[in-house]
Design a protein around this motif. Structure first.
Motif, PDB file in Angstrom:
ATOM      1  N   ARG A  65     -40.279  15.552  50.017  1.00  0.00           N
ATOM      2  CA  ARG A  65     -41.197  15.190  48.928  1.00  0.00           C
ATOM      3  C   ARG A  65     -40.751  15.928  47.662  1.00  0.00           C
ATOM      4  NH1 ARG A  65     -45.543  17.361  50.920  1.00  0.00           N
ATOM      5  NH2 ARG A  65     -45.306  19.233  49.650  1.00  0.00           N
ATOM      6  N   CYS A  66     -41.008  15.347  46.515  1.00  0.00           N
ATOM      7  CA  CYS A  66     -40.683  16.005  45.253  1.00  0.00           C
ATOM      8  C   CYS A  66     -41.724  17.073  44.961  1.00  0.00           C
ATOM      9  CB  CYS A  66     -40.658  14.984  44.119  1.00  0.00           C
ATOM     10  SG  CYS A  66     -40.072  15.693  42.567  1.00  0.00           S
ATOM     11  N   ASP A  67     -41.291  18.189  44.334  1.00  0.00           N
ATOM     12  CA  ASP A  67     -42.263  19.209  43.969  1.00  0.00           C
ATOM     13  C   ASP A  67     -42.565  19.203  42.473  1.00  0.00           C
ATOM     14  OD1 ASP A  67     -39.912  20.276  43.066  1.00  0.00           O
ATOM     15  OD2 ASP A  67     -39.889  21.990  44.432  1.00  0.00           O
ATOM     16  N   GLU A  69     -44.654  16.631  39.813  1.00  0.00           N
ATOM     17  CA  GLU A  69     -45.637  15.550  39.924  1.00  0.00           C
ATOM     18  C   GLU A  69     -45.019  14.205  39.554  1.00  0.00           C
ATOM     19  OE1 GLU A  69     -49.587  16.273  38.415  1.00  0.00           O
ATOM     20  OE2 GLU A  69     -49.246  18.434  38.464  1.00  0.00           O
ATOM     21  N   SER A  70     -45.393  13.174  40.301  1.00  0.00           N
ATOM     22  CA  SER A  70     -44.802  11.845  40.174  1.00  0.00           C
ATOM     23  C   SER A  70     -44.849  11.314  38.750  1.00  0.00           C
ATOM     24  CB  SER A  70     -45.524  10.859  41.102  1.00  0.00           C
ATOM     25  OG  SER A  70     -45.583  11.333  42.416  1.00  0.00           O
ATOM     26  N   TYR A  73     -42.059  12.993  37.136  1.00  0.00           N
ATOM     27  CA  TYR A  73     -40.758  12.811  37.781  1.00  0.00           C
ATOM     28  C   TYR A  73     -40.418  11.324  37.808  1.00  0.00           C
ATOM     29  CZ  TYR A  73     -36.915  13.978  40.953  1.00  0.00           C
ATOM     30  OH  TYR A  73     -35.680  14.170  41.519  1.00  0.00           O
ATOM     31  N   ARG A  90     -49.968  12.074  44.079  1.00  0.00           N
ATOM     32  CA  ARG A  90     -49.667  13.020  43.005  1.00  0.00           C
ATOM     33  C   ARG A  90     -48.228  13.517  43.120  1.00  0.00           C
ATOM     34  NH1 ARG A  90     -52.042  19.087  42.814  1.00  0.00           N
ATOM     35  NH2 ARG A  90     -51.446  19.647  40.687  1.00  0.00           N
ATOM     36  N   TYR A  91     -47.806  13.888  44.337  1.00  0.00           N
ATOM     37  CA  TYR A  91     -46.417  14.252  44.609  1.00  0.00           C
ATOM     38  C   TYR A  91     -45.845  13.188  45.539  1.00  0.00           C
ATOM     39  CZ  TYR A  91     -47.488  18.927  42.787  1.00  0.00           C
ATOM     40  OH  TYR A  91     -47.856  19.975  41.995  1.00  0.00           O
ATOM     41  N   ALA A 226     -49.047  22.507  47.485  1.00  0.00           N
ATOM     42  CA  ALA A 226     -48.936  21.316  46.641  1.00  0.00           C
ATOM     43  C   ALA A 226     -50.317  20.772  46.308  1.00  0.00           C
ATOM     44  CB  ALA A 226     -48.129  20.239  47.363  1.00  0.00           C
ATOM     45  N   ASN A 228     -51.504  18.115  47.490  1.00  0.00           N
ATOM     46  CA  ASN A 228     -51.216  16.716  47.214  1.00  0.00           C
ATOM     47  C   ASN A 228     -52.425  15.851  47.529  1.00  0.00           C
ATOM     48  OD1 ASN A 228     -49.596  14.618  46.388  1.00  0.00           O
ATOM     49  ND2 ASN A 228     -48.497  14.418  48.324  1.00  0.00           N
ATOM     50  N   GLY A 287     -48.913  23.483  42.854  1.00  0.00           N
ATOM     51  CA  GLY A 287     -47.660  23.312  42.131  1.00  0.00           C
ATOM     52  C   GLY A 287     -47.087  24.628  41.630  1.00  0.00           C
ATOM     53  N   ASN A 448     -37.562  20.035  35.153  1.00  0.00           N
ATOM     54  CA  ASN A 448     -37.783  18.698  35.692  1.00  0.00           C
ATOM     55  C   ASN A 448     -36.466  17.946  35.534  1.00  0.00           C
ATOM     56  OD1 ASN A 448     -38.452  16.025  36.168  1.00  0.00           O
ATOM     57  ND2 ASN A 448     -40.043  15.924  34.599  1.00  0.00           N
TER      58      ASN A 448
END
Length: 564
Positions: A65-67, A69-70, A73, A90-91, A226, A228, A287, A448
């Protein structure tokens, strides 16, 4: 010229001639294709995988998962794109990010310029023709005036060369080469080696499936939750309504994120009670960027840093029931933030499960892999499967895998033998017309990545437009400019607490024999953008711009289009 690819008949295949060669089809490569096309340039992108995605194609491990936030990102170059795409959480997790990048590739018809399942094996700069000659392991070679290396900072996996790994009778997988079909660990005894950002994400998923997980930890890392959750409609609606302003705001924030406040106070100027209340609020929000961005001096002042480190250490002790395990999971050898701060979902809590055990691999190092498991200096652990979360040869590894030869026959690997040198993290002296996306000496992994990538590609596109307008054939940094930038990157780092983490992959410490050189530029995204913009505005200060080395008629005789 490097040895060319062979045609089916056994002879040398004619090289494909383009204006720009792009290596890699992840976030960077896809946007590079888009922007170079906008300049009217002929493009060829070479990608080792059988699909787009880069990092998000290869890293399919459980929990990936990305750390960031979508809503941050993601690309900002197309408002239609950012309005039409909706994130589920969110992530975002790996499958969703990969789906997004596939959507981008399809929406802008980027695949037509990508050659998949192909690797660039060697690149050589031809001084007479002022162009790069690139050999591949499949299909014709490529001749290009310019190269954009979008090969990624975390794309050269490191599998430790433990003795005996070839004898292991079970299955083993590296997190960055995880099978597409997944791995079923149900009822199996699993060894997880590594507790960095990947191991932190993977452990809870493994523990929920395996009969037992033994975690081998050499260096504990700080991790924050997270928290999330599914994307709220009101949050997404608000973001989309204000995307232009938020994207501009991201470039004014140190880590390149719009959803993280810019700190204004020292941690030491705030009473302890108030400081702890703020840390509690940020912990609940989730985060790492928020935690590390709480105050201006968390990475410059040891006392300020300790205020946050002790807060997180207390959280670890509150979550992990066994005090011995809690202490092993708590970093004692580096300031918080000087190594990558992980972002997790139930990582510490997972160590309370009866089917999870922690091995201190610093005190009792792994000696070898046996037929049935792992042997340390003190014990042997029988396992059915091994998951390697051992990271990457970061920031330079992917470039080192290609034999890159510049002016005068100089090899990049030789030039970087004592550590990477660049100007602005974008170019290398002696290697004309070769641009590096988010390379060593740029904010890259301390930002980022999408913000960093877009800024780099926009700078490169403006640069190429300038070169074409001025009829310039080649651009490369001067030796003095490169030396100045290397000094500046180190001076900035030395004013922070980053050098205190001597075993970080930021300095290449995870790769045996790799020079210990601090690689990212840590002055922050706004400061970096300002410098890049000033360099360009000052006629590309610090760069050597040269006209064509031969008349257009000579170039035409070799079948090469004049750069106009």
């Amino acid at each position: 010229m490097p040895e060319s690819s062979q045609s089916k008949s056994g002879g040398q295949a004619a090289p494909e001639r383009v204006d720009v060669l792009i290596v890699g089809a992840g976030f960077g490569g896809l946007y590079a294709i888009y922007r170079m096309r906008k300049l009217g340039l002929r493009v060829r992108c070479i990608e080792a995988a059988d699909g787009v995605g880069g990092t998000w194609f290869w890293n399919r491990y459980p929990g990936a998962r990305c750390d960031v936030e979508s809503l941050d990102y993601s690309y900002s170059f197309s408002n239609d794109l950012q309005q039409e795409w909706s994130w589920s959480h969110r992530y975002a997790e790996q499958p969703e990010i990969l789906a997004y990048l596939n959507h981008v590739a399809d929406r802008f018809d980027l695949r037509s310029d990508i050659r998949f399942e192909t690797r660039v094996t060697a690149m050589q700069f031809d001084e007479r023709r002022a162009s790069w000659q690139a050999c591949t392991d499949r299909g014709p070679a490529v001749e290009a005036r310019f190269c954009i290396m979008a090969s990624g900072n975390l794309s050269a996996p490191r599998v430790p060369d433990f003795p005996g790994i070839e004898r292991f009778k079970g299955e083993w997988h590296h997190s960055a080469r995880w099978p597409k079909e997944g791995v079923d660990f149900t009822g199996k005894r699993v060894a997880l080696i590594g507790t960095g950002a990947t191991g932190v994400q993977m452990l809870p998923k493994l523990a929920a499936q395996a009969s037992h997980v033994t975690v081998f930890q050499r260096t504990p890392n700080f991790s924050v939750p997270a928290n999330n959750h599914p994307m709220r409609e009101d949050e997404e609606r608000e973001q989309k309504q204000h995307y232009p302003e938020l994207r501009k705001a991201a470039r004014k924030q140190a880590a390149g994120m719009s959803r993280v406040a810019i700190p204004t106070m020292s941690a030491l100027d705030v009473p302890q009670e108030e400081r702890l209340r703020l840390y509690e609020r940020l912990w609940a929000k989730g985060g790492s960027a928020r935690m590390m961005g709480a105050f201006t001096d968390l990475l410059r002042n040891e006392e300020a840093n300790e205020s946050l480190a002790s807060f997180v250490a207390a959280k670890i002790r509150s979550k992990v029931k066994d005090p011995v395990v809690a202490d092993l999971l708590t970093p004692h050898d580096h300031p918080i933030g000087s190594r990558r701060v992980c972002v997790d979902t139930d990582y510490y809590e997972t160590f309370n499960r009866r089917n999870v055990a922690l091995v201190d691999a610093r005190r009792t190092p792994i000696r070898e892999i046996t037929e049935t498991g792992i042997r340390t200096t003190e014990a042997e652990y029988e396992v059915d499967a091994i998951a390697f979360a051992t990271g990457f040869d970061a920031m330079t590894g992917a470039l080192k895998e290609i034999s890159i030869t510049g002016r005068g026959g100089e090899r990049l690997n030789d030039k970087w033998a004592a550590g990477p040198t660049t100007y602005l993290g974008l170019m290398v002296h002696g290697f004309p017309n070769m641009f590096i996306l988010t390379g060593p000496g740029s904010p890259s992994v301390k930002a980022n990545m999408v913000t960093a990538i877009e800024q780099h590609i926009e700078w490169i596109a403006d640069c190429l437009a300038h070169l074409r307008e001025k009829h310039v054939a080649t651009i490369e940094p001067t030796a003095d400019a490169e030396a100045y930038w290397v000094r500046h990157v180190n001076e900035v780092a030395n004013k922070t607490l980053f050098p205190k983490a001597t075993n970080s992959w930021y300095v290449g410490a995870n790769i045996p024999g790799k020079p210990r050189v601090f690689m990212p530029y840590v002055a922050g995204v706004p400061a970096y953008i300002k410098i890049c913009d000033e360099v360009a505005a000052d006629g590309y200060r610090g760069f050597d711009l040269r006209e064509l080395p031969a008349p257009a008629s000579t170039l035409a005789a070799h079948g090469q289009k004049e750069w106009t």
